[in-house]
Write an enzyme that holds these catalytic residues in place. Structure first.
Site, PDB file in Angstrom:
ATOM      1  N   CYS A  21     -11.186   3.064  -0.629  1.00 25.40           N
ATOM      2  CA  CYS A  21      -9.878   3.520  -0.152  1.00 25.40           C
ATOM      3  C   CYS A  21      -9.565   2.735   1.113  1.00 25.40           C
ATOM      4  O   CYS A  21     -10.451   2.508   1.948  1.00 25.40           O
ATOM      5  CB  CYS A  21      -9.910   5.013   0.149  1.00 25.40           C
ATOM      6  SG  CYS A  21      -8.384   5.617   0.899  1.00 25.40           S
ATOM      7  N   THR A  22      -8.299   2.356   1.229  1.00 28.09           N
ATOM      8  CA  THR A  22      -7.890   1.491   2.347  1.00 28.09           C
ATOM      9  C   THR A  22      -8.104   2.127   3.724  1.00 28.09           C
ATOM     10  O   THR A  22      -8.211   1.418   4.710  1.00 28.09           O
ATOM     11  CB  THR A  22      -6.398   1.194   2.219  1.00 28.09           C
ATOM     12  OG1 THR A  22      -5.721   2.433   2.023  1.00 28.09           O
ATOM     13  CG2 THR A  22      -6.132   0.266   1.075  1.00 28.09           C
ATOM     14  N   HIS A  23      -8.115   3.448   3.777  1.00 25.88           N
ATOM     15  CA  HIS A  23      -8.244   4.089   5.092  1.00 25.88           C
ATOM     16  C   HIS A  23      -9.686   4.145   5.591  1.00 25.88           C
ATOM     17  O   HIS A  23      -9.925   4.314   6.771  1.00 25.88           O
ATOM     18  CB  HIS A  23      -7.718   5.529   5.035  1.00 25.88           C
ATOM     19  CG  HIS A  23      -6.229   5.626   4.945  1.00 25.88           C
ATOM     20  ND1 HIS A  23      -5.509   5.097   3.910  1.00 25.88           N
ATOM     21  CD2 HIS A  23      -5.327   6.200   5.778  1.00 25.88           C
ATOM     22  CE1 HIS A  23      -4.230   5.354   4.092  1.00 25.88           C
ATOM     23  NE2 HIS A  23      -4.083   6.021   5.225  1.00 25.88           N
ATOM     24  N   GLU A  60      -4.982   9.278   9.370  1.00 24.61           N
ATOM     25  CA  GLU A  60      -3.585   9.180   9.811  1.00 24.61           C
ATOM     26  C   GLU A  60      -3.323   9.992  11.068  1.00 24.61           C
ATOM     27  O   GLU A  60      -2.454   9.654  11.859  1.00 24.61           O
ATOM     28  CB  GLU A  60      -2.655   9.549   8.664  1.00 24.61           C
ATOM     29  CG  GLU A  60      -2.615   8.362   7.735  1.00 24.61           C
ATOM     30  CD  GLU A  60      -1.808   8.535   6.491  1.00 24.61           C
ATOM     31  OE1 GLU A  60      -1.282   9.622   6.254  1.00 24.61           O
ATOM     32  OE2 GLU A  60      -1.722   7.541   5.758  1.00 24.61           O
ATOM     33  N   TYR A  84      -0.441   8.388  -2.463  1.00 24.31           N
ATOM     34  CA  TYR A  84      -0.461   8.092  -3.900  1.00 24.31           C
ATOM     35  C   TYR A  84      -1.680   8.751  -4.558  1.00 24.31           C
ATOM     36  O   TYR A  84      -1.659   9.053  -5.736  1.00 24.31           O
ATOM     37  CB  TYR A  84      -0.571   6.582  -4.142  1.00 24.31           C
ATOM     38  CG  TYR A  84       0.690   5.785  -3.932  1.00 24.31           C
ATOM     39  CD1 TYR A  84       1.839   6.344  -3.370  1.00 24.31           C
ATOM     40  CD2 TYR A  84       0.728   4.450  -4.301  1.00 24.31           C
ATOM     41  CE1 TYR A  84       2.975   5.589  -3.182  1.00 24.31           C
ATOM     42  CE2 TYR A  84       1.860   3.691  -4.125  1.00 24.31           C
ATOM     43  CZ  TYR A  84       2.992   4.254  -3.562  1.00 24.31           C
ATOM     44  OH  TYR A  84       4.121   3.492  -3.374  1.00 24.31           O
ATOM     45  N   GLY A  85      -2.727   8.925  -3.760  1.00 20.65           N
ATOM     46  CA  GLY A  85      -4.026   9.345  -4.305  1.00 20.65           C
ATOM     47  C   GLY A  85      -4.012  10.681  -5.023  1.00 20.65           C
ATOM     48  O   GLY A  85      -4.897  10.980  -5.811  1.00 20.65           O
ATOM     49  N   ASP A 117       0.879  -1.180   0.000  1.00 19.32           N
ATOM     50  CA  ASP A 117       0.000   0.000   0.000  1.00 19.32           C
ATOM     51  C   ASP A 117       0.911   1.223   0.000  1.00 19.32           C
ATOM     52  O   ASP A 117       2.122   1.121   0.219  1.00 19.32           O
ATOM     53  CB  ASP A 117      -0.889  -0.006   1.256  1.00 19.32           C
ATOM     54  CG  ASP A 117      -1.785   1.226   1.335  1.00 19.32           C
ATOM     55  OD1 ASP A 117      -2.326   1.631   0.298  1.00 19.32           O
ATOM     56  OD2 ASP A 117      -1.929   1.801   2.434  1.00 19.32           O
ATOM     57  N   SER A 118       0.308   2.382  -0.188  1.00 25.70           N
ATOM     58  CA  SER A 118       1.075   3.624  -0.138  1.00 25.70           C
ATOM     59  C   SER A 118       1.499   3.958   1.295  1.00 25.70           C
ATOM     60  O   SER A 118       2.358   4.802   1.500  1.00 25.70           O
ATOM     61  CB  SER A 118       0.222   4.764  -0.682  1.00 25.70           C
ATOM     62  OG  SER A 118      -0.991   4.824   0.046  1.00 25.70           O
ATOM     63  N   CYS A 177      -3.987  -1.062  -2.229  1.00 22.77           N
ATOM     64  CA  CYS A 177      -4.159   0.386  -2.330  1.00 22.77           C
ATOM     65  C   CYS A 177      -5.073   0.626  -3.520  1.00 22.77           C
ATOM     66  O   CYS A 177      -4.741   0.221  -4.642  1.00 22.77           O
ATOM     67  CB  CYS A 177      -2.794   1.032  -2.567  1.00 22.77           C
ATOM     68  SG  CYS A 177      -2.845   2.788  -2.937  1.00 22.77           S
ATOM     69  N   ASN A 178      -6.209   1.231  -3.267  1.00 25.85           N
ATOM     70  CA  ASN A 178      -7.151   1.454  -4.365  1.00 25.85           C
ATOM     71  C   ASN A 178      -6.548   2.327  -5.451  1.00 25.85           C
ATOM     72  O   ASN A 178      -6.782   2.103  -6.633  1.00 25.85           O
ATOM     73  CB  ASN A 178      -8.426   2.115  -3.838  1.00 25.85           C
ATOM     74  CG  ASN A 178      -9.367   1.134  -3.190  1.00 25.85           C
ATOM     75  OD1 ASN A 178     -10.317   0.686  -3.800  1.00 25.85           O
ATOM     76  ND2 ASN A 178      -9.090   0.766  -1.944  1.00 25.85           N
TER      77      ASN A 178
HETATM   78  N1  DGL Z   1      -3.970   3.696   0.126  1.00 29.44           N
HETATM   79  C1  DGL Z   1      -4.582   4.727  -0.674  1.00 29.44           C
HETATM   80  C2  DGL Z   1      -5.814   4.207  -1.374  1.00 29.44           C
HETATM   81  O1  DGL Z   1      -6.397   3.205  -1.005  1.00 29.44           O
HETATM   82  C3  DGL Z   1      -4.951   5.914   0.173  1.00 29.44           C
HETATM   83  C4  DGL Z   1      -3.777   6.736   0.605  1.00 29.44           C
HETATM   84  C5  DGL Z   1      -3.066   7.431  -0.535  1.00 29.44           C
HETATM   85  O2  DGL Z   1      -3.626   8.337  -1.168  1.00 29.44           O
HETATM   86  O3  DGL Z   1      -1.956   7.042  -0.795  1.00 29.44           O
HETATM   87  O4  DGL Z   1      -6.226   4.800  -2.349  1.00 29.44           O
END
Ligand code: DGL
Length: 265
Positions: free
Chosen positions: A180-182, A148, A38-39, A6-7, A69-70
């Site tokens: 999104c993972t969060h 976060e 990453y988003g 994941d990011s 990570c989506n």
């Molecule tokens: N892990 C990213 C996602 O699921 C969210 C955090 C990011 O933007 O890197 O899209």
């Protein structure tokens, strides 16, 4: 060994769901904290990072890669499937399968980062299976930093969620995908804001369930998947906030190890 990246630490919601569905399987996790988020990055950059992360996990002995990570799944899964010598799973497709397999009036809301919503991956995949469905995407870029920071139940977080979900409420959706993972960490707030009658699909749980079914159907792969040894959690930067989020997700102490590489040698 199942390699998951994941990011950052948000993908640990996926790792935890896999741990629950596949107890005894050994996991190696990589969170690219030094380069998160990453988003908000371009597809080209996300693809480059996704390949580097996967190569690191392969070096560690991963026999399956899970893109947790989506944002990376949205733009890099095709490329990784072409380039990597192991099966590649990602979080978007299983969530889409859940959307279309359960009773729905066909009004679907998707929330995610800007990269995920801009890619229209959920919309394209859902419409391929159900052209009659209507899909409404809503980027929610402020939610990742709030998670976060650990602001999981603050008034400000509730206000921002209300603001983001407002347009989806007006669209009269019946299903909402947490793309999104969060977001699983905000699921209660999101569910109560969007309404109890709306089905909320958690992409982390969907991938874990699908991986378990895949492994049942591929006993040969299970034989070579190493399970001895402890799970390992690597990151490209260690911060106190990440450590706290990781422990909140797993509900136990997590030893975040710094990946040794060119960026932090
Ligand atoms: N892990 C990213 C996602 O699921 C969210 C955090 C990011 O933007 O890197 O899209």
């Amino acid at each position: 060994m199942i390699g998951i990246f994941d990011s950052g630490v948000g993908g640990m919601t996926v790792a935890r769901a896999i741990e629950k569905n596949l107890p005894g399987r050994r996991l190696v996790y990589f969170g690219d904290l030094a380069r998160t988020p990453y988003g908000s990055k371009s597809a080209r950059t996300i693809r480059k990072y996704a390949l580097e992360n996967s190569e690191f996990l392969l070096q560690k002995g991963a026999e399956i890669i899970v893109i947790a990570c989506n944002s990376a799944a949205s733009v890099a899964s095709g490329m990784l499937r072409d380039k990597l010598p192991v099966p590649v799973f990602e979080v978007v497709t299983p969530a889409v399968r859940q959307v279309v397999s359960m009773g729905s009036r066909g009004r679907i809301g998707i929330i995610g980062t800007r990269a995920t919503i801009k890619s229209q991956i959920y919309e394209d995949k859902i419409k391929k299976l159900r052209p009659d469905f209507q899909v409404f995407g809503q980027p929610c870029p402020l939610l990742v930093p709030l998670v976060e920071e650990g602001w999981l139940n603050k008034r400000e977080t509730k206000m921002i969620i209300r603001r983001y979900l407002h347009s989806l409420k007006l669209k009269n959706i019946d299903t909402l995908v947490l793309g999104c993972t969060h977001y699983p960490l905000l699921k209660k707030l999101i569910q109560s804001r969007i309404g109890r009658q709306i089905r909320v699909i958690d992409s982390s749980r969907a991938i874990a369930a699908e991986l378990a079914v895949f492994l049942q159907k591929h006993p040969n792969l299970v034989k070579i998947l190493s399970s001895a040894g402890e799970n390992e959690y690597y990151v490209s930067d260690v911060t106190e906030a990440a450590q706290a989020t990781a422990e909140r997700i797993f509900g136990r102490r997590i030893n975040l190890q710094l990946r040794q590489g060119k960026d932090n040698a």
